[in-house]
Design a protein around this motif. Structure first.
Motif: not given
Ligand code: SF4
Ligand code: SF4
Length: 452
Positions: A31, A33-35, A37-38, A40, A84-86, A115, A444-447, A449
């Motif tokens: 990924c 960015i770092q959200c 809530f994420c 992975r 699991p990431g972007d 994202n 990566c990949g998020g809670n 997204l």
């Molecule tokens: Fe990246 Fe998606 Fe995790 Fe955000 S939720 S950090 S965009 S993988």
């Protein structure tokens, strides 16, 4: 929007959700960015949410897996890439996967979730591959609110933080959505509803994305995950979700049947992955990265012709093997290009080994791995006998010893995986280290997204 674009997509068309299945191919681990809530996770069978997958596949492995799914599961109408990431932080893998699937299954709906950070750069290619549905996650259109949601955003080699990060991400999302609509692609906007952070902001987000031409809006309640910064926040109450959806519904059509699927989900929405699919997924993850590759040879970096015990950059020659009925055959040795040529050396190495699908080495740097990977040659780092490495490449046998390493393409060396990718890196999450490291150990990949 032409109504036919909705038909057959179980996420965009609620009527289709009991009839048509979707399959997510987990080919995008990194990924950009770092959200907050994420979280992975890999090899986690106990959680069902975006950002979780059992394995990461190469595009070629993913196609083999898709073939197995298509042969067994009826009415699969959509192939999606949801982490699991972007997907656009893994553009090579994402575009190759879309291209392979488009060639083999011309009628398949192609879909991905992003994202939006790198979206503008790739909209043309997505359109050329006839990608019909794209989800962009937009959690805020006010940078002051966005700055509370994103720990960092990568702009090339720079890491942006705070308001600057949120502004930059938003500008790319706006541009990306406009470009997608200019190509006639159906756009869904995901919005992670985060109590106390953006729950009062949903109307503004819905209003803006509607004005950009987005087609449908998916308000997804936060799943607080203990591995993330927002792990201690409460889940939104059902009243909060209902109120939020009603507010957003003033501006744009609402999706209300989202099941917040895993990055390796398959089947009807809401259906758990069956054991056979899970086994197929794991078996495909230990295939060569180019399983349909007809290159016959494997190159080996060895000092004495018995063990894989030479570093890629230090090898003066490579032993070349192929497979025959009785086992493996040493075809001969090829000289490695001389040192001191910089990147030219890796280009020459790729040419010398262009009929090899894999190079077995004891260790390798990120730069040569990148060059060889671009030429379609996988670098596998391992300890053990040449015979055991060949068994792995040609016959899918597990590698011996405590570890196998697959060359990393992030330019920061290689990542150590456990015995096979199928069992790799259990429950590791990214932690926001901003290294952008790409293999199965990165998170990566998020809670909320990674969703189509
Ligand atoms: Fe990246 Fe998606 Fe995790 Fe955000 S939720 S950090 S965009 S993988
Ligand atoms: Fe569809 Fe939601 Fe599952 Fe994505 S997470 S595939 S939108 S049901």
């Amino acid at each position: 929007m032409a109504e036919k674009q909705w038909i057959g997509h179980p996420c965009f068309d609620e009527k289709a959700k009991h009839i048509f299945s979707r399959v997510h191919l987990p080919v995008a681990p990194k990924c950009n960015i770092q959200c907050k809530f994420c979280d992975r996770k890999y090899d986690c069978l106990n959680e069902s949410r975006p950002g979780v997958t059992s394995v990461v596949l190469s595009p070629g492995q993913a196609l083999v897996y898709l073939d197995k799914i298509m042969a067994r599961i009826p009415n699969v109408s959509v192939m999606g890439i949801a982490g699991p990431g972007d997907p656009m932080a893994n553009p090579v893998e994402t575009l190759e996967t879309l291209s392979l699937v488009r060639k083999k299954y011309p009628d398949m709906l192609l879909c991905l979730a992003t994202n939006g950070l790198m979206l503008p750069q790739y909209v043309d290619q997505l359109a050329q591959l006839k990608t019909s549905h794209v989800t962009v996650t937009v959690n805020a259109v006010d940078p002051d609110i966005g700055s509370q949601i994103y720990a960092w955003v990568r702009d090339g080699k720079h890491i942006l933080r705070d308001r600057e990060a949120a502004e930059f991400l938003l500008s790319r999302q706006i541009e990306g959505i406009k470009l997608l609509k200019s190509k006639g692609i159906v756009v869904k906007v995901n919005f992670i509803l985060i109590p106390g952070i953006n729950d009062g902001h949903i109307s503004e987000v819905a209003k803006m994305v509607s004005s950009l031409g987005a087609d449908i809006f998916n308000c997804m309640p936060l799943i607080p995950s203990s591995g993330s910064d927002f792990g201690q926040l409460p889940s939104p109450s059902s009243e909060m979700v209902t109120t939020a959806r009603a507010a957003a519904g003033e501006y744009i059509v609402q999706m209300k049947h989202c099941a917040r699927c895993r990055a390796d989900a398959v089947g009807l929405i809401g259906q758990s992955m069956d054991e056979e699919a899970l086994n197929d997924l794991k078996n495909c993850s230990v295939l060569p990265i180019h399983p349909y590759d007809n290159r016959p040879y494997v190159a080996v970096a060895t000092m004495e012709g018995f063990l894989v015990n030479q570093h890629l950059g230090r090898a003066e020659e490579f032993y070349i093997y192929d497979k025959i009925d009785s086992g493996f055959n040493l075809k001969g040795a090829r000289k490695s290009p001389p040192t001191g040529l910089g990147d030219e050396r890796w280009k020459l190495m790729a040419e010398i080994l262009n009929d090899c699908r894999v190079v077995l080495v004891n260790a390798a740097g990120g730069r040569p791995v990148d060059f060889l990977k671009k030429a379609g040659i996988e670098v596998i780092e391992m300890d053990g006998l040449i015979e055991q490495g060949l068994e792995h490449v040609f016959n899918g046998a597990p590698l011996p010893g405590k570890r196998m390493k697959k060359g990393c393409s992030c330019g920061q060396g290689s990542q150590e995986l456990s015995l096979s990718v199928a069992t790799a890196c259990s429950s590791k999450s990214c932690g926001g280290g901003s290294s952008g490291c790409g293999g199965a150990s990165s998170g990566c990949g998020g809670n909320g997204l990674g969703c189509l």
